[in-house]
Design a protein around this motif. Structure first.
Motif, PDB file in Angstrom:
ATOM      1  N   LEU A  35       0.994  -0.859  -0.284  1.00  0.00           N
ATOM      2  CA  LEU A  35      -0.128  -0.208   0.032  1.00  0.00           C
ATOM      3  C   LEU A  35       0.982   1.520   0.195  1.00  0.00           C
ATOM      4  CD1 LEU A  35      -3.188   0.502   0.376  1.00  0.00           C
ATOM      5  CD2 LEU A  35      -2.732   1.622   2.793  1.00  0.00           C
ATOM      6  N   VAL A  36       0.463   2.220  -0.940  1.00  0.00           N
ATOM      7  CA  VAL A  36       1.542   3.176  -1.055  1.00  0.00           C
ATOM      8  C   VAL A  36       1.346   4.535  -1.086  1.00  0.00           C
ATOM      9  CG1 VAL A  36       3.041   2.318  -2.809  1.00  0.00           C
ATOM     10  CG2 VAL A  36       1.016   3.487  -3.032  1.00  0.00           C
ATOM     11  N   ARG A  37       1.350   5.619  -1.040  1.00  0.00           N
ATOM     12  CA  ARG A  37       1.047   7.007  -0.913  1.00  0.00           C
ATOM     13  C   ARG A  37      -0.014   6.980  -1.351  1.00  0.00           C
ATOM     14  NH1 ARG A  37       0.665  11.440   2.529  1.00  0.00           N
ATOM     15  NH2 ARG A  37       3.133  10.992   3.673  1.00  0.00           N
ATOM     16  N   ALA A  38       0.595   7.088  -2.929  1.00  0.00           N
ATOM     17  CA  ALA A  38      -1.116   6.992  -4.074  1.00  0.00           C
ATOM     18  C   ALA A  38      -2.014   6.353  -3.996  1.00  0.00           C
ATOM     19  CB  ALA A  38      -0.013   6.739  -5.386  1.00  0.00           C
ATOM     20  N   ASP A  39      -1.526   4.849  -3.460  1.00  0.00           N
ATOM     21  CA  ASP A  39      -3.311   4.211  -3.551  1.00  0.00           C
ATOM     22  C   ASP A  39      -4.041   5.274  -2.513  1.00  0.00           C
ATOM     23  OD1 ASP A  39      -1.707   2.778  -5.257  1.00  0.00           O
ATOM     24  OD2 ASP A  39      -1.049   1.475  -3.277  1.00  0.00           O
ATOM     25  N   LEU A  40      -3.660   6.499  -1.661  1.00  0.00           N
ATOM     26  CA  LEU A  40      -4.866   7.198  -0.517  1.00  0.00           C
ATOM     27  C   LEU A  40      -5.310   7.802  -1.054  1.00  0.00           C
ATOM     28  CD1 LEU A  40      -2.869   6.789   2.611  1.00  0.00           C
ATOM     29  CD2 LEU A  40      -4.410   4.695   1.443  1.00  0.00           C
ATOM     30  N   HIS A  41      -5.261   7.876  -2.479  1.00  0.00           N
ATOM     31  CA  HIS A  41      -5.923   9.542  -2.932  1.00  0.00           C
ATOM     32  C   HIS A  41      -6.734   9.403  -4.172  1.00  0.00           C
ATOM     33  CE1 HIS A  41      -2.664  10.860  -1.647  1.00  0.00           C
ATOM     34  NE2 HIS A  41      -3.097  12.016  -1.105  1.00  0.00           N
TER      35      HIS A  41
END
Length: 189
Positions: A183-189
């Motif tokens: 899970l990477v930061r970009a997945d949260l947007h």
């Protein structure tokens, strides 16, 4: 100071969802942790040699957690069910690389708490907090092929499958491949 490297202590962290709270383990959680790690299904997938014996709950909750936290490598957490304030699972982070802003999370749930989505909820909440509140860029989960329940947790928590790490781990002392999920930061947007 020449020759000294600053060690970043792993951050204190408590996260809540409507059904659970994820918080650092305490000595009072030792009995529940003993129960979780004594379960045959959990033992089947632990990355420890059978000859190592069982994980001792009091040590896991106190000195081992403290060592991991103080070294900056990770922490040990309790998954507490809100409806009865019972510890129903453990999460632990490890292999934290503060330069790359990456950590790995692992999990185990008590047999009576499985099948209700609590593990995925806890992993998701912890991963999101690590990314949004503590600046990590990537949270990984590594799963031994055949551990279908763990794979489902990673999927339900929103992690993406990245591939197979050949001969990268061990289960009960035997070498195994590991599926890599992230899970990477970009997945949260």
């Amino acid at each position: 100071m020449i020759g000294q490297v600053a060690v970043r202590r792993f951050p204190a962290l408590t996260v809540s969802t409507p059904r659970i709270e994820v918080r650092p383990l305490t000595a009072g959680d030792a009995e529940a942790v003993d129960e979780i790690f004594a379960d045959r299904q959990t033992q089947r997938w632990l990355p420890v040699a059978e000859s190592a014996g069982r994980i001792e709950g009091h040590a896991w909750c106190t000195e081992l957690a403290r060592q991991r936290r103080d070294s900056g490598d990770g922490d040990h957490y309790a998954v507490v069910r809100r409806e009865d304030a019972r510890v129903v699972g453990c999460l632990w982070t490890r292999r934290t690389d503060w330069g790359a802003r990456v950590t790995e999370v692992s999990y185990a749930l008590a047999p009576h708490a499985r099948g209700f989505g609590l593990a995925a909820e806890a992993v998701d909440a912890l991963a999101i907090a690590l990314i949004l509140e503590h600046g990590l860029q990537r949270v990984e989960v590594r799963v031994a092929p055949g551990n279908v329940a763990s794979r489902r947790v990673a999927e339900k928590a929103g992690f993406s499958y990245e591939g197979l790490l050949r001969n990268a781990g061990f289960v009960r002392g035997a070498r195994v491949d590991l599926e890599l999920w992230s899970l990477v930061r970009a997945d949260l947007h």
